[in-house]
Scaffold this motif. Structure first.
Motif, PDB file in Angstrom:
ATOM      1  N   VAL A  29       0.808  -1.215   0.000  1.00  0.00           N
ATOM      2  CA  VAL A  29       0.000   0.000   0.000  1.00  0.00           C
ATOM      3  C   VAL A  29       0.844   1.269   0.000  1.00  0.00           C
ATOM      4  O   VAL A  29       0.310   2.374  -0.002  1.00  0.00           O
ATOM      5  CB  VAL A  29      -0.971   0.026   1.202  1.00  0.00           C
ATOM      6  N   SER A  30       2.152   1.139   0.015  1.00  0.00           N
ATOM      7  CA  SER A  30       3.020   2.321  -0.002  1.00  0.00           C
ATOM      8  C   SER A  30       2.736   3.159  -1.232  1.00  0.00           C
ATOM      9  O   SER A  30       2.584   2.630  -2.337  1.00  0.00           O
ATOM     10  CB  SER A  30       4.494   1.895   0.019  1.00  0.00           C
ATOM     11  N   GLN A  31       2.671   4.477  -1.025  1.00  0.00           N
ATOM     12  CA  GLN A  31       2.279   5.369  -2.105  1.00  0.00           C
ATOM     13  C   GLN A  31       3.391   6.290  -2.566  1.00  0.00           C
ATOM     14  O   GLN A  31       3.336   6.824  -3.669  1.00  0.00           O
ATOM     15  CB  GLN A  31       1.081   6.215  -1.646  1.00  0.00           C
ATOM     16  N   SER A  32       4.350   6.523  -1.696  1.00  0.00           N
ATOM     17  CA  SER A  32       5.412   7.448  -2.056  1.00  0.00           C
ATOM     18  C   SER A  32       6.755   6.870  -1.640  1.00  0.00           C
ATOM     19  O   SER A  32       6.833   6.059  -0.712  1.00  0.00           O
ATOM     20  CB  SER A  32       5.196   8.816  -1.390  1.00  0.00           C
ATOM     21  N   PHE A  33       7.781   7.313  -2.356  1.00  0.00           N
ATOM     22  CA  PHE A  33       9.111   6.731  -2.169  1.00  0.00           C
ATOM     23  C   PHE A  33      10.146   7.843  -2.293  1.00  0.00           C
ATOM     24  O   PHE A  33       9.969   8.766  -3.086  1.00  0.00           O
ATOM     25  CB  PHE A  33       9.354   5.640  -3.226  1.00  0.00           C
ATOM     26  N   PHE A  34      11.200   7.710  -1.496  1.00  0.00           N
ATOM     27  CA  PHE A  34      12.184   8.779  -1.433  1.00  0.00           C
ATOM     28  C   PHE A  34      13.589   8.207  -1.555  1.00  0.00           C
ATOM     29  O   PHE A  34      13.882   7.115  -1.068  1.00  0.00           O
ATOM     30  CB  PHE A  34      12.066   9.527  -0.103  1.00  0.00           C
ATOM     31  N   TRP A  35      14.434   8.989  -2.207  1.00  0.00           N
ATOM     32  CA  TRP A  35      15.866   8.677  -2.255  1.00  0.00           C
ATOM     33  C   TRP A  35      16.628   9.785  -1.545  1.00  0.00           C
ATOM     34  O   TRP A  35      16.435  10.956  -1.837  1.00  0.00           O
ATOM     35  CB  TRP A  35      16.359   8.561  -3.695  1.00  0.00           C
ATOM     36  N   TYR A  36      17.503   9.356  -0.632  1.00  0.00           N
ATOM     37  CA  TYR A  36      18.364  10.277   0.095  1.00  0.00           C
ATOM     38  C   TYR A  36      19.810   9.966  -0.242  1.00  0.00           C
ATOM     39  O   TYR A  36      20.185   8.819  -0.464  1.00  0.00           O
ATOM     40  CB  TYR A  36      18.170  10.129   1.612  1.00  0.00           C
ATOM     41  N   ARG A  37      20.612  11.007  -0.229  1.00  0.00           N
ATOM     42  CA  ARG A  37      22.052  10.879  -0.411  1.00  0.00           C
ATOM     43  C   ARG A  37      22.724  11.261   0.903  1.00  0.00           C
ATOM     44  O   ARG A  37      22.383  12.274   1.509  1.00  0.00           O
ATOM     45  CB  ARG A  37      22.533  11.807  -1.531  1.00  0.00           C
ATOM     46  N   GLN A  38      23.675  10.451   1.343  1.00  0.00           N
ATOM     47  CA  GLN A  38      24.383  10.726   2.584  1.00  0.00           C
ATOM     48  C   GLN A  38      25.882  10.654   2.342  1.00  0.00           C
ATOM     49  O   GLN A  38      26.439   9.573   2.092  1.00  0.00           O
ATOM     50  CB  GLN A  38      23.976   9.739   3.686  1.00  0.00           C
ATOM     51  N   TYR A  39      26.528  11.793   2.426  1.00  0.00           N
ATOM     52  CA  TYR A  39      27.981  11.833   2.363  1.00  0.00           C
ATOM     53  C   TYR A  39      28.541  11.367   3.702  1.00  0.00           C
ATOM     54  O   TYR A  39      27.904  11.515   4.748  1.00  0.00           O
ATOM     55  CB  TYR A  39      28.473  13.239   2.039  1.00  0.00           C
ATOM     56  N   SER A  40      29.735  10.836   3.657  1.00  0.00           N
ATOM     57  CA  SER A  40      30.369  10.295   4.861  1.00  0.00           C
ATOM     58  C   SER A  40      30.432  11.336   5.972  1.00  0.00           C
ATOM     59  O   SER A  40      30.923  12.455   5.765  1.00  0.00           O
ATOM     60  CB  SER A  40      31.782   9.811   4.520  1.00  0.00           C
ATOM     61  N   GLY A  41      29.898  10.990   7.124  1.00  0.00           N
ATOM     62  CA  GLY A  41      29.930  11.881   8.271  1.00  0.00           C
ATOM     63  C   GLY A  41      28.880  12.969   8.278  1.00  0.00           C
ATOM     64  O   GLY A  41      28.853  13.799   9.190  1.00  0.00           O
TER      65      GLY A  41
END
Lengths: 111, 115
Positions: A29-41
């Motif tokens: 039932v999930s409707q939305s999706f997100f991508w995150y970017r994480q630089y080290s630290g």
């Protein structure tokens, strides 16, 4: 238990290549999706969101969603060394739209 | 514009000592607020979330607690730290009045080392 799975990585691509990052989720039932970017630290930074089946493009980034297969991906075209980071897929759930994150894929773009 | 502040940036605490981490949001009202922890080389684990003043939901039982004394203030506390509490603590918010199609904004995080 809602789950979000990402390809384990690490992933290395040469500069200028296309990097492909994949994510599957368990909650139909999930409707939305997100991508995150994480630089080290550093803390995660939202780079893409997608709600509808198909592709969504933003500059060099394209998110692809297939709800029938419960699959979301992120393509990075013309990869740059500055794209080297961990990429996290996230899916919201619950009354407060709590995000469940995948474990992340570490991407290295080689000059 | 909205901003989120989190402090301190780094913290080294002995085992058994208390902890207080603070997070504040500016430029918005009635935000949803969240505390996450990221252990070294691991994913993000949701610890607490809040949809309003005094409303705290806990996701993981442990020796941590959270409070929301004001609309835009979220505090993470512990009476006695354990070695396993070491990690990168992240506060995040999203607007209460938006739909599900709105991701979080994270604070800059607090790196806690328990020694």
């Amino acid at each position: 238990q809602k789950e979000v799975e990402q390809n384990s990585g690490p992933l290395s691509v040469p500069e200028g290549a296309i990097a492909s990052l994949n994510c599957t989720y368990s909650d139909r039932v999930s409707q939305s999706f997100f991508w995150y970017r994480q630089y080290s630290g550093k803390s995660p930074e939202l780079i893409m969101s997608i709600y509808s089946n198909g592709d969504k493009e933003d500059g060099r980034f394209t998110a692809q969603l297939n709800k029938a297969s419960q699959y979301v991906s992120l393509l990075i075209r013309d990869s740059q060394p500055s794209d080297s980071a961990t990429y996290l897929c996230a899916v919201p759930s619950g009354s407060a739209r709590q995000l469940t994150f995948g474990s992340g894929t570490q991407l290295t773009v080689l000059p | 514009s909205q901003t989120i502040h989190q402090w301190p940036a780094t913290l080294v605490q002995p085992v058994g000592s208390p902890l207080s981490l603070e997070c504040t949001v500016e430029g918005t009202s009635n935000p949803n607020l969240y505390w996450y922890r990221q252990a070294a080389g691991r994913g993000l684990q949701l610890l607490f979330y809040s949809v309003g003043i005094g409303q705290i939901s806990s996701e993981v039982p442990q020796n941590l607690s959270a409070s929301r004394p004001q609309d835009r203030q979220f505090i993470l506390s512990s009476k006695k730290l354990l070695l396993s509490d070491s990690g990168f603590y992240l506060c995040a918010w999203n607007p209460l009045d938006r739909g599900a199609n709105y991701g979080y904004t994270f604070g800059s995080g607090t790196r806690l080392t328990v020694v």
